[in-house]
Design a protein around this motif. Structure first.
Motif, mmCIF file in Angstrom:
data_model
loop_
_atom_site.group_PDB
_atom_site.id
_atom_site.type_symbol
_atom_site.label_atom_id
_atom_site.label_comp_id
_atom_site.label_asym_id
_atom_site.label_seq_id
_atom_site.Cartn_x
_atom_site.Cartn_y
_atom_site.Cartn_z
ATOM 1 N N LYS A 44 -25.950 -55.400 7.746
ATOM 2 C CA LYS A 44 -26.696 -55.735 8.965
ATOM 3 C C LYS A 44 -27.948 -56.560 8.689
ATOM 4 C CE LYS A 44 -25.377 -51.406 11.150
ATOM 5 N NZ LYS A 44 -25.885 -50.107 11.599
ATOM 6 N N CYS A 45 -28.289 -56.733 7.424
ATOM 7 C CA CYS A 45 -29.509 -57.436 7.051
ATOM 8 C C CYS A 45 -29.433 -58.913 7.454
ATOM 9 C CB CYS A 45 -29.718 -57.317 5.540
ATOM 10 S SG CYS A 45 -31.282 -57.995 4.956
ATOM 11 N N ASP A 46 -30.559 -59.449 7.922
ATOM 12 C CA ASP A 46 -30.622 -60.867 8.264
ATOM 13 C C ASP A 46 -30.230 -61.716 7.066
ATOM 14 O OD1 ASP A 46 -31.469 -60.395 10.846
ATOM 15 O OD2 ASP A 46 -33.597 -60.691 10.398
ATOM 16 N N GLY A 47 -29.376 -62.700 7.292
ATOM 17 C CA GLY A 47 -28.961 -63.619 6.251
ATOM 18 C C GLY A 47 -27.647 -63.269 5.590
ATOM 19 N N VAL A 48 -27.140 -62.039 5.802
ATOM 20 C CA VAL A 48 -25.849 -61.662 5.235
ATOM 21 C C VAL A 48 -24.761 -62.427 5.984
ATOM 22 C CG1 VAL A 48 -24.150 -59.801 5.019
ATOM 23 C CG2 VAL A 48 -26.543 -59.383 4.423
ATOM 24 N N GLU A 49 -23.855 -63.026 5.210
ATOM 25 C CA GLU A 49 -22.718 -63.723 5.805
ATOM 26 C C GLU A 49 -21.443 -63.194 5.161
ATOM 27 O OE1 GLU A 49 -23.152 -67.969 5.421
ATOM 28 O OE2 GLU A 49 -25.272 -67.877 6.006
ATOM 29 N N VAL A 50 -20.603 -62.542 5.959
ATOM 30 C CA VAL A 50 -19.298 -62.069 5.512
ATOM 31 C C VAL A 50 -18.299 -62.345 6.625
ATOM 32 C CG1 VAL A 50 -20.262 -60.262 4.014
ATOM 33 C CG2 VAL A 50 -19.593 -59.697 6.324
ATOM 34 N N ALA A 51 -17.037 -62.415 6.265
ATOM 35 C CA ALA A 51 -15.990 -62.654 7.256
ATOM 36 C C ALA A 51 -16.016 -61.537 8.308
ATOM 37 C CB ALA A 51 -14.627 -62.706 6.574
ATOM 38 N N GLU A 52 -15.666 -61.894 9.511
ATOM 39 C CA GLU A 52 -15.698 -60.932 10.621
ATOM 40 C C GLU A 52 -14.820 -59.713 10.344
ATOM 41 O OE1 GLU A 52 -14.634 -60.899 15.324
ATOM 42 O OE2 GLU A 52 -15.621 -62.707 14.537
ATOM 43 N N TRP A 53 -13.649 -59.921 9.737
ATOM 44 C CA TRP A 53 -12.760 -58.784 9.483
ATOM 45 C C TRP A 53 -13.370 -57.833 8.445
ATOM 46 C CZ3 TRP A 53 -10.340 -57.613 4.823
ATOM 47 C CH2 TRP A 53 -10.344 -58.603 3.848
#
Length: 159
Positions: A44-53
Motif C-alpha cells: 500500500k506504500c506510495d510508489g509501489v508498482e505491482v500487477a493488479e492480479w
C-alpha cells in the motif's frame, strides 16, 4: 520546543542506504555465492508498482525472493525495479525503500526489520521522510505467502 537528535530517522536512512548499496552491487555484478534475499514490503506504500492480479493476492504485504531467476534489476535513489517470475509469468515490480518491512539474506543469517508503530506511521504521513527504526533481527518470515506461493521455512537455509 527544544531540538533533539532524531536517531530513529538517522538509523532508518542508514539501513535503507545499506539495502540500496547491496542491491546496486547485485545489479552490477550478480548475486555472489549462496547469497539470496527475502524482501517483505508494504504493497500500500506510495510508489509501489505491482500487477493488479498480484495486488489482489497481496493487498497489504508481499514477500519476494531474489535468488535464481530475476531480470532487469535497476537500483535507483528512492527504490528499485525488478522483474520476477510468478508461475511462469514475468512481472515487473517497483519497490521504494520506504515500503520495505524486512530484508533477509538467510545464507549469512543477516536480517533487518523496520518497525513501525501507529504513532510513527502517523508521523510519516505528516512528514515526508518520517522513519521507523530499523533493527537487526533473526531472519524469520512475517507471514505465510498466499495463493500458489510456496511456504519456505528459513531455518532450512541456516548452517
Amino acid at each position: 520546543m527544544a531540538r533533539t537528535i532524531d536517531y530513529g530517522n538517522m538509523m532508518h536512512r542508514a539501513m535503507r542506504g545499506l539495502i540500496r548499496q547491496v542491491l546496486g552491487d547485485v545489479a552490477e555484478h550478480g548475486l555472489p555465492g549462496e547469497h539470496h534475499f527475502f524482501i517483505t514490503f508494504d504493497t500500500k506504500c506510495d510508489g509501489v508498482e505491482v500487477a493488479e492480479w498480484l495486488m489482489d493476492l497481496y493487498p497489504s504485504e508481499m514477500t519476494i525472493v531474489i535468488q535464481h531467476w530475476y531480470d532487469n534489476l535497476v537500483v535507483e535513489e528512492d527504490g528499485f525495479r525488478i522483474t520476477l517470475n510468478f508461475g511462469d509469468q514475468p512481472e515487473e515490480l517497483a519497490i521504494p525503500y520506504t515500503a520495505i518491512r524486512t530484508f533477509v539474506d538467510p545464507s549469512v543469517e543477516f536480517g533487518l526489520r523496520f518497525e513501525t508503530t501507529e504513532m510513527e506511521t502517523e508521523e510519516e504521513d505528516a512528514e515526508e521522510d518520517g522513519a521507523p527504526m530499523a533493527e537487526d533481527v533473526d531472519p524469520e518470515p512475517e507471514a505465510a505467502p498466499r495463493g500458489d506461493a510456496e511456504v519456505v521455512n528459513l531455518d532450512s537455509f541456516r548452517k
